[in-house]
Design a protein around this motif. Structure first.
Motif: not given
Length: 681
Positions: A516-522
């Motif tokens: 799982v890759r989660v892109d940072a907010p913004g």
């Protein structure tokens, strides 16, 4: 259902012969008669009415059982010891009489009547020498008049186009009104939904389910059967549909468990052995890639799977559920007669007793010959079946049933990351007559979600499939933007966007590694992030397995630890896995630490990856035979996979294959070093 006279020489796997199928049909058909109206026109079975109402449900009970009766009598060459056709002929005459107090709803009065009209049309076609040809002209005219409003109606963007096509094919065959434009348009729409290899999406969405089998590989060839050999273009259509069914059936056979269980995925699962419609259709139209003995083993095994687990009540009535009664499985359109669409799975009775499908010795299914590993590009599925436990697992990176490419709420029977022949997805306990009943629910099992500060899980649709591939281990990736409903119980459209998640799966046998890759907010849009402010937590859940109570937490070697949620992508702070949140105490949720004779490293303290809070998380998935511990429930069941759940007597005679709210292990959740996006693989 008790069986006598099994033939284990001819049918070494199931013991069933054609006689058992005839006996089943007779029992089902005779059991509904006490629930018919005085005129036999309406069959009002016990249970909760559908949203269409009891009047529509009465027609449904008649039409769907009439289909079974037609297959039963036509396959016996007109031999009808129970006067099935006489009984249905009486109901037909009264139901289509516009002045009768128990008449059927007109096709212009209730839309559901259009669905049932197709079953009536097929039944009349198959029994023409013994029923239609013997009807009074007045009754024939009534039937034609009842069907006629379908002609010229605009299409519905789904499998419903085939109800119109089937009805008009019958009308054409008896000299009634019909429209070539309607039929050609509906066939063209069907072609536009074909995604290759015999896989159809239901109406142009990413909606892959059993409707591909019991609608798109049933009605098109039946249309050809009802059209005869003289209509222009029918021979070409027949060859096209045969080729597609031939391709599809090889894939579909891998989605059946060793115990005969179909894949628990999609809607209308209460139709049960309607999943056999393409099996018998392939035999009838001589386009099966599988030997005749394997087709019968498949069909008999699936029917016995349901009958042996309580599909019939004490009065021999089919109930709403999977095994036994389970009302939450129903959709808003489901009524007490809906389960009798299982009649499509009785179409094999049209084949005479000397057909090879009845005379050949049963042969093993694919999963009984060895492990199964297949990548299905159209639905975006990885299929992994293990012969040791007979369980088929599907990892989903392409199906979501989203109507558009706009964000939508989860429908777990479509959007979950994992489906199997031994577990069930979560079912909403609300059985109110509302659109979305039986589909819309929070993503609980087999999910990858972000939890906002209030603990609300994000939703997945629409899914962007990045591809599936086979060779060595199976692998697939997909991407979606997390989003939350802005109001309690919000539907599609009331959604707040969040970060992007890229999820990958690598599968070998019963094992899955999930990334799982989660892109940072913004990083995508300024408003992306937590909808309610504060931290977002990553939650990765696994298989739902049976259990009547929560497992006992054990921290010794070979035991279990509860650890479900971890802070993700370092906002605001990294933290080790902790047994916090509502799911830490849910029944059956546990994470295996280690087991004797295996090397299963304990979870390290999570670290933030480089890249401003964007990183990959890796998940190791437990299996039936390694790194397993013990849970304590009603029977001290082991619950490390669907295989363990199955061998523990996971459902008995429950209404579903696994209990919603009882969840098996996902495994060790650890953040890995930053990696390239999934598209680089």
């Amino acid at each position: 259902m008790s069986l006598t006279g099994e033939d284990r020489a001819l049918s070494p796997y199931t013991g069933w012969t054609r006689a058992h199928w005839e006996d089943l049909a007779d029992r089902l058909l005779l059991a509904v008669r006490p629930h018919a109206s005085a005129s036999s026109a309406l069959v009002r079975l016990p249970g909760t009415a559908s949203r269409s109402g009891e009047w529509s449900d009465g027609l449904e009970g008649f039409a769907r059982t009439f289909l079974s009766a037609a297959f039963r009598v036509a396959g016996a060459g007109g031999n009808d010891p129970h006067d099935l056709l006489g009984w249905y002929a009486r109901g037909l005459a009264n139901g289509t009489d516009p002045d009768h107090p128990e008449r059927w709803p007109r096709l212009t009065e209730l839309r559901q009547a259009r669905v049932e009209a197709a079953s009536v049309a097929i039944a009349l076609h198959e029994t023409r020498p013994w029923l239609w040809d013997r009807l009074d002209q007045r009754v024939r005219d009534q039937v034609v008049a009842w069907f006629a409003p379908f002609v010229g109606e605009p299409p519905v963007d789904s499998n419903w186009v085939w109800f119109q096509t089937i009805v008009e094919a019958f009308l054409r065959s008896v000299g009634g009104p019909w429209s070539r434009e309607d039929i050609e348009r509906n066939c063209a729409m069907t072609d536009s939904w074909h995604r290759g290899g015999g896989w159809y999406t239901d109406g142009g969405r990413r909606s892959f389910d059993h409707y591909c089998a019991w609608a798109f590989h049933f009605y098109p060839l039946w249309y050809c059967r009802m059209s005869g050999g003289t209509e222009p273009g029918v021979a070409e259509l027949r060859a096209r549909y045969q080729d597609r069914l031939r391709s599809f059936l090889g894939d579909y056979a891998t989605l059946v468990g060793g115990d005969g269980a179909p894949l628990f995925q999609g809607r209308s699962l209460t139709y049960r052995w309607a999943t056999l419609a393409p099996v018998w259709t392939a035999a009838l139209f001589d386009c099966s890639p599988l030997p005749a003995g394997q087709l019968r083993r498949w069909a008999s095994g699936t029917v016995r799977y349901f009958l042996d687990r309580g599909a019939l009540d004490t009065d021999d009535l089919l109930t709403t559920g999977w095994h036994g009664p389970f009302p939450p499985l129903a959709q808003w359109y489901s009524g007490p007669g809906s389960p009798y669409w299982a009649s499509k799975g009785m179409a094999g009775l049209l084949l005479p007793g000397d057909h090879p499908v009845w005379t050949a010795v049963e042969e093993p299914m694919a999963i009984e010959r060895g492990d199964v590993a297949r990548a299905l590009p159209a639905p975006g599925w990885l299929v992994s079946g293990t012969s040791a436990d007979g369980i088929v697992r599907v990892v989903n990176h392409g199906t979501d049933r989203a109507a558009t490419d706009e964000p939508a709420v989860d429908r777990p029977v479509y959007t979950a990351y994992g489906f199997s022949t031994a577990t069930a997805t979560v079912q909403d306990p609300d059985t109110g007559l509302r659109p979305g009943r039986g589909l819309v629910a929070e993503p609980v099992d087999s999910a990858v979600v972000l939890l906002d500060a209030e603990g609300r899980p994000s939703h997945r649709p629409p899914v962007q499939s990045l591809g599936v591939r086979a060779g060595g281990a199976l692998s697939a990736f997909s991407r979606h933007r997390a989003h939350w409903s802005s109001v309690e119980g919000g539907e599609d459209g009331d959604l707040v966007p969040g970060p992007w998640l890229t999820v990958g799966s690598v599968v070998r046998g019963p094992w899955e590694v999930r990334l799982v890759r989660v892109d940072a907010p913004g990083t995508d849009r300024p408003e992306g992030g937590a909808p309610s402010g504060g931290a977002l937590r990553l939650r990765i859940t696994g298989w739902p397995v049976a259990g009547d109570s929560a497992p006992t937490e054990r921290r010794t070697a070979g035991g279990w630890r509860r650890a479900r949620e971890v802070s993700a992508a370092c906002w605001p702070d990294p933290a080790p896995p902790t047994p916090t949140g509502p799911w830490a105490r849910s029944p059956g949720r546990a994470v295996p630490r280690s087991a004797p004779g295996t090397r299963c490293p304990p979870p390290p303290r999570p670290r933030c990856g480089r890249g401003g809070g964007t990183g990959w998380w890796s998940v190791w998935w437990g299996t039936p035979s390694r790194c397993r511990g013990r849970t304590r429930g009603a029977r001290r069941r082991r619950a490390s996979s669907p295989g363990r759940a199955r061998r523990a007597g996971r459902a008995g005679r429950r209404g579903v294959a696994g209990r919603a709210g009882a969840h098996g292990p996902t495994a060790l959740i650890t953040p890995a070093a930053p990696a390239r996006p999934a598209r680089s693989w």
